[in-house]
Design an enzyme around this catalytic site. Structure first.
Site, PDB file in Angstrom:
ATOM      1  N   MET A  96     -21.222 -11.237 -12.164  1.00 47.00           N
ATOM      2  CA  MET A  96     -19.924 -11.027 -12.809  1.00 47.00           C
ATOM      3  C   MET A  96     -19.927 -11.623 -14.216  1.00 47.00           C
ATOM      4  O   MET A  96     -18.873 -11.800 -14.831  1.00 47.00           O
ATOM      5  CB  MET A  96     -18.804 -11.657 -11.976  1.00 47.00           C
ATOM      6  CG  MET A  96     -18.691 -11.022 -10.585  1.00 47.00           C
ATOM      7  SD  MET A  96     -17.081 -11.213  -9.834  1.00 47.00           S
ATOM      8  CE  MET A  96     -16.989 -12.985  -9.688  1.00 47.00           C
TER       9      MET A  96
ATOM     10  N   GLY B 291     -28.078 -20.636 -12.724  1.00 49.43           N
ATOM     11  CA  GLY B 291     -28.198 -20.010 -11.398  1.00 49.43           C
ATOM     12  C   GLY B 291     -28.523 -18.533 -11.546  1.00 49.43           C
ATOM     13  O   GLY B 291     -29.470 -18.016 -10.938  1.00 49.43           O
ATOM     14  N   HIS B 292     -27.748 -17.856 -12.407  1.00 49.38           N
ATOM     15  CA  HIS B 292     -28.021 -16.443 -12.667  1.00 49.38           C
ATOM     16  C   HIS B 292     -29.417 -16.273 -13.295  1.00 49.38           C
ATOM     17  O   HIS B 292     -30.148 -15.337 -12.965  1.00 49.38           O
ATOM     18  CB  HIS B 292     -26.993 -15.865 -13.638  1.00 49.38           C
ATOM     19  CG  HIS B 292     -25.572 -15.889 -13.145  1.00 49.38           C
ATOM     20  ND1 HIS B 292     -24.604 -16.675 -13.722  1.00 49.38           N
ATOM     21  CD2 HIS B 292     -24.953 -15.215 -12.154  1.00 49.38           C
ATOM     22  CE1 HIS B 292     -23.452 -16.473 -13.110  1.00 49.38           C
ATOM     23  NE2 HIS B 292     -23.620 -15.603 -12.147  1.00 49.38           N
TER      24      HIS B 292
ATOM     25  N   GLN C 237     -12.660  -6.946  -5.527  1.00 45.79           N
ATOM     26  CA  GLN C 237     -13.040  -8.073  -4.672  1.00 45.79           C
ATOM     27  C   GLN C 237     -12.151  -9.302  -4.894  1.00 45.79           C
ATOM     28  O   GLN C 237     -12.355 -10.335  -4.276  1.00 45.79           O
ATOM     29  CB  GLN C 237     -14.528  -8.421  -4.832  1.00 45.79           C
ATOM     30  CG  GLN C 237     -14.879  -9.139  -6.121  1.00 45.79           C
ATOM     31  CD  GLN C 237     -16.381  -9.389  -6.221  1.00 45.79           C
ATOM     32  OE1 GLN C 237     -17.191  -8.465  -6.186  1.00 45.79           O
ATOM     33  NE2 GLN C 237     -16.767 -10.648  -6.328  1.00 45.79           N
TER      34      GLN C 237
ATOM     35  N   ASP D 186     -23.811 -18.015  -2.547  1.00 47.60           N
ATOM     36  CA  ASP D 186     -22.804 -17.195  -1.858  1.00 47.60           C
ATOM     37  C   ASP D 186     -23.421 -16.739  -0.539  1.00 47.60           C
ATOM     38  O   ASP D 186     -23.829 -15.583  -0.386  1.00 47.60           O
ATOM     39  CB  ASP D 186     -22.410 -16.001  -2.732  1.00 47.60           C
ATOM     40  CG  ASP D 186     -21.781 -16.449  -4.038  1.00 47.60           C
ATOM     41  OD1 ASP D 186     -20.559 -16.511  -4.115  1.00 47.60           O
ATOM     42  OD2 ASP D 186     -22.541 -16.780  -4.984  1.00 47.60           O
TER      43      ASP D 186
ATOM     44  N   SER E  96     -19.808 -20.045 -12.318  1.00 48.43           N
ATOM     45  CA  SER E  96     -19.045 -19.642 -13.501  1.00 48.43           C
ATOM     46  C   SER E  96     -17.674 -20.317 -13.500  1.00 48.43           C
ATOM     47  O   SER E  96     -17.082 -20.539 -14.552  1.00 48.43           O
ATOM     48  CB  SER E  96     -18.854 -18.124 -13.522  1.00 48.43           C
ATOM     49  OG  SER E  96     -20.105 -17.488 -13.470  1.00 48.43           O
TER      50      SER E  96
HETATM   51  P1  AMP Z   1     -21.523 -14.142  -9.536  1.00 53.38           P
HETATM   52  O1  AMP Z   1     -21.698 -13.847 -10.992  1.00 53.38           O
HETATM   53  O2  AMP Z   1     -20.795 -15.412  -9.261  1.00 53.38           O
HETATM   54  O3  AMP Z   1     -20.973 -12.961  -8.764  1.00 53.38           O
HETATM   55  O4  AMP Z   1     -22.987 -14.389  -8.957  1.00 53.38           O
HETATM   56  C1  AMP Z   1     -23.987 -13.423  -9.117  1.00 53.38           C
HETATM   57  C2  AMP Z   1     -25.184 -13.827  -8.297  1.00 53.38           C
HETATM   58  O5  AMP Z   1     -25.664 -15.093  -8.748  1.00 53.38           O
HETATM   59  C3  AMP Z   1     -24.862 -13.989  -6.806  1.00 53.38           C
HETATM   60  O6  AMP Z   1     -25.950 -13.476  -6.032  1.00 53.38           O
HETATM   61  C4  AMP Z   1     -24.742 -15.476  -6.650  1.00 53.38           C
HETATM   62  O7  AMP Z   1     -25.034 -15.941  -5.357  1.00 53.38           O
HETATM   63  C5  AMP Z   1     -25.768 -15.963  -7.646  1.00 53.38           C
HETATM   64  N1  AMP Z   1     -25.476 -17.352  -8.038  1.00 53.38           N
HETATM   65  C6  AMP Z   1     -24.313 -17.835  -8.513  1.00 53.38           C
HETATM   66  N2  AMP Z   1     -24.407 -19.172  -8.695  1.00 53.38           N
HETATM   67  C7  AMP Z   1     -25.650 -19.527  -8.307  1.00 53.38           C
HETATM   68  C8  AMP Z   1     -26.357 -20.761  -8.236  1.00 53.38           C
HETATM   69  N3  AMP Z   1     -25.808 -21.911  -8.597  1.00 53.38           N
HETATM   70  N4  AMP Z   1     -27.629 -20.744  -7.775  1.00 53.38           N
HETATM   71  C9  AMP Z   1     -28.208 -19.580  -7.389  1.00 53.38           C
HETATM   72  N5  AMP Z   1     -27.600 -18.391  -7.422  1.00 53.38           N
HETATM   73  C10 AMP Z   1     -26.334 -18.352  -7.874  1.00 53.38           C
END
Ligand code: AMP
Length: 285
Positions: free
Chosen positions: A32, A38-39, A63, A151, A187
């Site tokens: 997102m 992490g990303h 969502q 997640d 985020s």
């Molecule tokens: P999001 O942008 O929050 O929808 O996350 C996109 C992807 O990045 C999802 O698969 C999350 O699980 C992963 N993600 C978010 N934060 C982390 C983190 N701290 N460590 C590893 N993966 C992450």
């Protein structure tokens, strides 16, 4: 900038068709945006393991619940593109909510796995996630798709969806990336004030304390959950949304064993944060 920004479904389909025509394997990272390390870890894995890597940046309206943070969710496209480029991503698909989610009549839903944790606390959330991820899988046709263990319920749900609906994609789980003090990167961490940022540490610290208890032989989920609850209660700005220990079907367990998941969602002020630990895996914080 070399990274290609693609904003329409038609253009993305053309990109996919071309890559398939050239027999290139495609790694895919759904996000997102408001990208953090992490990303980046997911992007780097996608780049390393495939001929080309693609990511989506899409704040998915279907969502989010009516009282959630869809409007105020951070949107930082320029900085995100720089991070994508630095990680070696070839194309970023950044569609409009209008084109992707308005006037659609078909949805992908999942049963049992959403009857606990975030699935209960955020009704309709995983229906929104599964629908949008399905659309992206169809548009991008990836060989490998990268999801964070951060997640954890989402990861298990997507794996099940891929199996149930025979998507020809391999789901690659990636480790949780944390700040040096243990806070899981998110985020939403940027919503936290300086004091809340300090308070938010209680989430990973309470997990650590509970897992130490479990490693010393405790098998009662209630006792382990209470340990987390007592730690979190020490911080006045923290409010527990849920703390659970579940199996891979996302059901509460009677006895804690390896592969069970200690999962929690906690509000720090108004910011809802999630974290988890898989029992038996190394605690690296
Ligand atoms: P999001 O942008 O929050 O929808 O996350 C996109 C992807 O990045 C999802 O698969 C999350 O699980 C992963 N993600 C978010 N934060 C982390 C983190 N701290 N460590 C590893 N993966 C992450």
């Amino acid at each position: 900038m070399n990274v290609k920004l693609i904003e329409t479904i038609q253009e993305m389909l053309r990109f996919t068709k071309d890559a398939k025509h050239r027999n290139l394997s495609i790694g895919y990272v759904p996000t997102m945006g408001a990208l953090h390390e992490g990303h980046v870890s997911l992007m780097k894995a996608a780049v390393a393991q495939n001929d080309i890597a693609v990511m989506t940046i899409f704040v998915n309206p279907i969502q989010f619940g009516p009282n959630e943070d869809y409007e105020k969710y951070p949107r930082t496209l320029e900085a995100d593109l720089e991070k994508a480029e630095a990680a070696g991503i070839l194309a970023v698909f950044f569609p409009s909510a209008h084109e992707l989610t308005e006037n659609i009549y078909s949805f992908v839903d999942i049963n049992e796995l959403q009857n606990n944790l975030c699935g209960v606390k955020r009704p309709g959330h995983f229906r929104g996630v599964c629908t949008i991820v399905s659309k992206f899988f169809n548009i991008i046709q990836p060989d490998n798709a990268y999801f964070g263990k951060k997640d954890i319920q989402q990861l298990y749900i997507i794996k099940q969806m891929v199996k149930d609906l025979n998507f020809p994609v391999n789901i690659v789980p990636c480790e949780i990336v944390r700040e040096s003090d243990g806070l899981a990167m998110s985020s939403r961490n940027r919503y936290l004030s300086a004091n809340e940022r300090k308070d938010a540490l209680i989430i990973s610290q309470s997990i650590k304390k509970a897992i130490t208890l479990q490693q010393n032989g405790e098998t009662s989920p209630q006792i382990i959950i209470n340990c987390v609850r007592e730690e979190i209660a020490k911080v006045p700005s923290a409010k527990i949304d849920y703390i659970s220990i579940v199996n891979e079907q996302m059901q509460d367990v009677d006895t804690v064993e390896n592969k069970n998941i200690l999962a929690l969602a906690v509000y720090i002020g108004k910011t809802r944060l999630i974290d988890n630990h898989i029992i038996g895996e190394k605690l690296c914080f």
